[in-house]
Design a protein around this motif. Structure first.
Motif, PDB file in Angstrom:
ATOM      1  N   SER A 167      51.994  42.476  30.946  1.00 57.54           N
ATOM      2  CA  SER A 167      51.168  43.276  31.898  1.00 57.54           C
ATOM      3  C   SER A 167      50.095  42.401  32.418  1.00 57.54           C
ATOM      4  CB  SER A 167      50.384  44.209  31.002  1.00 57.54           C
ATOM      5  OG  SER A 167      51.326  45.452  31.122  1.00 57.54           O
ATOM      6  N   GLY A 178      40.973  44.180  39.607  1.00 63.66           N
ATOM      7  CA  GLY A 178      41.003  43.240  40.123  1.00 63.66           C
ATOM      8  C   GLY A 178      40.850  42.840  41.682  1.00 63.66           C
ATOM      9  N   THR A 179      41.275  43.838  42.434  1.00 66.85           N
ATOM     10  CA  THR A 179      41.140  44.138  43.722  1.00 66.85           C
ATOM     11  C   THR A 179      39.677  44.313  43.981  1.00 66.85           C
ATOM     12  OG1 THR A 179      43.228  45.497  43.855  1.00 66.85           O
ATOM     13  CG2 THR A 179      41.946  45.552  45.822  1.00 66.85           C
ATOM     14  N   ILE A 202      42.097  37.701  50.532  1.00 66.61           N
ATOM     15  CA  ILE A 202      40.894  38.526  50.712  1.00 66.61           C
ATOM     16  C   ILE A 202      39.669  37.999  50.220  1.00 66.61           C
ATOM     17  CG2 ILE A 202      40.131  40.787  49.368  1.00 66.61           C
ATOM     18  CD1 ILE A 202      42.628  41.417  49.545  1.00 66.61           C
ATOM     19  N   LEU A 203      39.806  37.034  49.666  1.00 71.16           N
ATOM     20  CA  LEU A 203      38.316  36.334  49.553  1.00 71.16           C
ATOM     21  C   LEU A 203      37.868  35.386  50.661  1.00 71.16           C
ATOM     22  CD1 LEU A 203      38.943  34.749  45.805  1.00 71.16           C
ATOM     23  CD2 LEU A 203      37.381  36.715  46.530  1.00 71.16           C
ATOM     24  N   PHE A 251      34.595  46.690  30.730  1.00 73.83           N
ATOM     25  CA  PHE A 251      34.727  45.873  31.920  1.00 73.83           C
ATOM     26  C   PHE A 251      34.102  46.497  33.119  1.00 73.83           C
ATOM     27  CE2 PHE A 251      37.951  43.826  29.330  1.00 73.83           C
ATOM     28  CZ  PHE A 251      37.625  42.652  29.498  1.00 73.83           C
ATOM     29  N   ALA A 267      31.505  41.043  27.749  1.00 70.69           N
ATOM     30  CA  ALA A 267      32.652  41.990  27.997  1.00 70.69           C
ATOM     31  C   ALA A 267      33.815  41.515  27.096  1.00 70.69           C
ATOM     32  CB  ALA A 267      32.798  42.359  29.478  1.00 70.69           C
ATOM     33  N   LEU A 310      52.019  43.416  26.115  1.00 66.67           N
ATOM     34  CA  LEU A 310      50.766  43.430  26.886  1.00 66.67           C
ATOM     35  C   LEU A 310      50.608  42.244  27.504  1.00 66.67           C
ATOM     36  CD1 LEU A 310      48.657  44.775  23.984  1.00 66.67           C
ATOM     37  CD2 LEU A 310      49.078  46.003  26.016  1.00 66.67           C
ATOM     38  N   VAL A 368      47.204  48.898  31.807  1.00 66.61           N
ATOM     39  CA  VAL A 368      46.544  47.577  31.970  1.00 66.61           C
ATOM     40  C   VAL A 368      46.899  47.236  33.527  1.00 66.61           C
ATOM     41  CG1 VAL A 368      46.869  45.089  31.575  1.00 66.61           C
ATOM     42  CG2 VAL A 368      46.634  46.566  29.500  1.00 66.61           C
ATOM     43  N   VAL A 369      48.038  47.345  33.866  1.00 68.90           N
ATOM     44  CA  VAL A 369      48.285  47.095  35.273  1.00 68.90           C
ATOM     45  C   VAL A 369      47.450  48.210  36.340  1.00 68.90           C
ATOM     46  CG1 VAL A 369      50.365  46.555  36.975  1.00 68.90           C
ATOM     47  CG2 VAL A 369      50.779  46.130  34.647  1.00 68.90           C
ATOM     48  N   MET A 421      49.431  41.056  36.305  1.00 69.23           N
ATOM     49  CA  MET A 421      48.095  41.443  36.841  1.00 69.23           C
ATOM     50  C   MET A 421      47.587  40.153  37.411  1.00 69.23           C
ATOM     51  SD  MET A 421      45.166  43.168  34.888  1.00 69.23           S
ATOM     52  CE  MET A 421      43.870  42.096  35.302  1.00 69.23           C
ATOM     53  N   ALA A 450      50.053  49.547  28.105  1.00 71.00           N
ATOM     54  CA  ALA A 450      50.846  48.319  28.927  1.00 71.00           C
ATOM     55  C   ALA A 450      50.653  48.656  30.424  1.00 71.00           C
ATOM     56  CB  ALA A 450      51.954  47.632  28.483  1.00 71.00           C
ATOM     57  N   SER A 451      51.224  49.875  30.749  1.00 70.79           N
ATOM     58  CA  SER A 451      51.351  50.244  31.934  1.00 70.79           C
ATOM     59  C   SER A 451      49.860  50.485  32.529  1.00 70.79           C
ATOM     60  CB  SER A 451      52.196  51.444  32.289  1.00 70.79           C
ATOM     61  OG  SER A 451      51.789  52.465  31.745  1.00 70.79           O
ATOM     62  N   LEU A 478      37.124  43.243  42.172  1.00 73.69           N
ATOM     63  CA  LEU A 478      36.478  41.667  42.359  1.00 73.69           C
ATOM     64  C   LEU A 478      36.818  40.827  43.369  1.00 73.69           C
ATOM     65  CD1 LEU A 478      35.082  40.315  39.694  1.00 73.69           C
ATOM     66  CD2 LEU A 478      37.288  39.594  38.993  1.00 73.69           C
ATOM     67  N   MET A 479      37.954  40.868  44.109  1.00 69.34           N
ATOM     68  CA  MET A 479      38.212  40.182  45.204  1.00 69.34           C
ATOM     69  C   MET A 479      37.353  40.634  46.286  1.00 69.34           C
ATOM     70  SD  MET A 479      42.213  39.893  45.561  1.00 69.34           S
ATOM     71  CE  MET A 479      43.200  40.802  44.465  1.00 69.34           C
ATOM     72  N   PHE A 480      37.371  41.836  46.466  1.00 69.08           N
ATOM     73  CA  PHE A 480      36.542  42.393  47.884  1.00 69.08           C
ATOM     74  C   PHE A 480      34.886  41.777  47.688  1.00 69.08           C
ATOM     75  CE2 PHE A 480      40.370  44.558  49.050  1.00 69.08           C
ATOM     76  CZ  PHE A 480      40.207  44.712  50.236  1.00 69.08           C
ATOM     77  N   GLY A 538      43.973  47.238  35.742  1.00 67.93           N
ATOM     78  CA  GLY A 538      43.699  45.641  36.145  1.00 67.93           C
ATOM     79  C   GLY A 538      43.874  45.410  37.815  1.00 67.93           C
ATOM     80  N   GLY A 539      45.026  46.075  38.336  1.00 72.19           N
ATOM     81  CA  GLY A 539      44.990  46.114  39.823  1.00 72.19           C
ATOM     82  C   GLY A 539      43.945  46.615  40.466  1.00 72.19           C
ATOM     83  N   MET A 592      49.441  39.468  40.634  1.00 71.08           N
ATOM     84  CA  MET A 592      48.857  40.166  41.944  1.00 71.08           C
ATOM     85  C   MET A 592      47.744  39.414  42.342  1.00 71.08           C
ATOM     86  SD  MET A 592      46.880  43.613  42.484  1.00 71.08           S
ATOM     87  CE  MET A 592      45.394  42.850  42.202  1.00 71.08           C
ATOM     88  N   PHE A 593      46.719  39.108  41.410  1.00 68.84           N
ATOM     89  CA  PHE A 593      45.230  38.273  41.968  1.00 68.84           C
ATOM     90  C   PHE A 593      45.728  36.866  42.618  1.00 68.84           C
ATOM     91  CE2 PHE A 593      41.274  36.474  41.398  1.00 68.84           C
ATOM     92  CZ  PHE A 593      40.394  37.613  41.499  1.00 68.84           C
TER      93      PHE A 593
END
Lengths: 221, 192
Positions: A74, B39-40, A89-90, B183, A46, A71, B31-32, A78, B28-29, B42-44, B35-36, A81-82
């Motif tokens: 951005s 990403g969330t 969460i994990l 993705f 991917a 970019l 992506v957030v 992300m 770019a916005s 993925l965590m869960f 991505g958010g 946040m992760f």
């Protein structure tokens, strides 16, 4: 309008066919049945695919650095946040905290939603039902291996999980109530929603077996 | 200098045509946003091994087919851009229409897929996995719909040889929508 674009001699067709080839590999990957291969063919590819598209179709390769910084910012946001939230969460347990809801969800598998309930039940039955090990996996996290209400996840609950070794508990309980609670949850007898019902995950006979098992904790008079 | 058109059309104060800068800024916005969300998810997903049981019910072949559709539509979009650079608005418009065709195919397949899943009881409230599944794919589908509409407007202009620079701009957006799906595909369909 194409001031800085004239010079690109990208062979779009070649990129397109490369992308299709990569798609085939990512679909074929899981057939090997090896987890690491699946992960690489799924996510590694991917990233490669996305990069091909971004560089060649979106022409990021030829963009000014300003754009790449934008970019990157951005992506960093992300990542931030992760990094900031993933630990909570994990994990479902940490120092002085337990995420009971998440733990219970993992334990009971997928039992919400009707269509899904059937599969969960089939899996539990297929795995071979043994009340003792099932109590350890499903109930003991709250009620404790000894049935005394001291499971790791139970410590944080209010009300505390029932203590089956307490004679006072048995003064007000009978067989029908125990079966009812295990099948339909404590809300069925006016208790707490923390003790959920299990009828979606287990058959009526299995619930009876749980009730037998719970009664074994009852202290001799 | 006086401009008959909005500044974004022709100016390039940063050395990047302002319209293109704006599209990248939007992305770019995005992506957030995506991505958010991903990403969330993925965590869960990593924290809930039992979600694998739910994920096993998504149909890899449908997902793969839609990936093929989007990759192909990206290809026609970049060819449209190439035609627009040559000043060939008619070809650019035709290629954009093909790209819209890809968008519509994608949506029809997605609609059929969701219908099957929802009637089987896998609704957005069934459990955490399905909630993310519909939210992520739904947000993505909204982007597909928006892209198709904008492409229609740009194709109509391009056909008359107008605003050809916009063909590139919608293309960049469209490739981004493709990248998001690239993705989503392994996240929702392959990792089981």
């Amino acid at each position: 309008m194409s001031e800085n674009h004239e010079s690109h001699h990208v062979n779009y067709k070649k990129i397109y066919f490369t992308l299709l080839g990569l798609l085939v590999v990512s679909v074929a990957g899981p057939f090997a049945g090896i987890l690491i291969v699946t992960l690489i063919t799924a996510f590694g590819i991917a990233i490669v695919k996305a990069n091909l598209v971004i560089q060649n179709f979106m022409h990021l390769k030829w963009e000014k650095r300003l754009m790449k910084w934008m970019l990157t910012t951005s992506l960093l946001l992300m990542a931030l946040m992760f990094a900031g939230t993933s630990v909570d969460i994990l994990n479902h347990e940490g120092r002085n905290w337990v995420n009971v809801a998440a733990m219970a969800a993992v334990e009971r598998g997928i039992e919400d939603g009707e269509g899904v309930a059937e599969t969960a039940e089939v899996e539990v039955v297929a795995a071979g039902f043994n009340v003792e090990s099932m109590f350890t996996v499903v109930c003991a996290t709250c009620h404790g291996q000894a049935g005394d209400g001291t499971g790791a996840a139970g410590a944080a609950l209010d009300p505390r999980p029932a203590n089956f070794t307490d004679p006072v508990f048995w003064e007000t309980r009978d067989r029908a109530r125990i079966v009812n609670v295990i099948a339909n949850g404590a809300t069925a007898v006016g208790g707490s929603a923390l003790m959920v019902g299990w009828s979606a995950s287990f058959t009526a006979e299995q619930i009876e077996e749980f009730a037998d098992y719970v009664e074994e904790f009852r202290p001799e008079q | 200098m006086a401009f008959a058109k909005p500044a974004a059309t022709l100016r390039s104060a940063t050395g990047i045509p302002t319209g293109r800068l704006a599209v990248w800024w939007l992305l770019a916005s995005e992506v957030v946003i995506f991505g958010g969300l991903l990403g969330t998810y993925l965590m869960f997903r990593l924290g809930h091994p039992e979600w694998a049981d739910a994920a096993a019910h998504t149909n890899t072949w449908i997902g793969a087919f839609n990936t093929l559709v989007l990759l192909t539509s990206s290809f026609t979009a970049v060819l449209a851009h190439q035609a627009a650079e040559r000043g060939d608005g008619k070809t650019a418009a035709k290629l954009l229409v093909l790209t819209i065709g890809g968008a519509l195919t994608f949506l029809v397949v997605k609609g059929a897929e969701w219908t099957i899943e929802i009637t089987a009881g896998y609704t957005i409230t069934a459990n955490g996995f399905w909630s993310f599944y519909y939210t992520a794919a739904g947000l993505h589908a909204l982007h597909v719909i928006a892209g198709a509409i904008i492409m229609g407007i740009i194709a109509a202009d391009a056909y008359r040889g107008r605003e050809l620079q916009r063909v590139e701009l919608i293309g960049i957006y469209w490739h981004f929508v493709d990248v998001v799906w690239i993705f989503l595909f392994p996240l929702l369909y392959i990792a089981k």
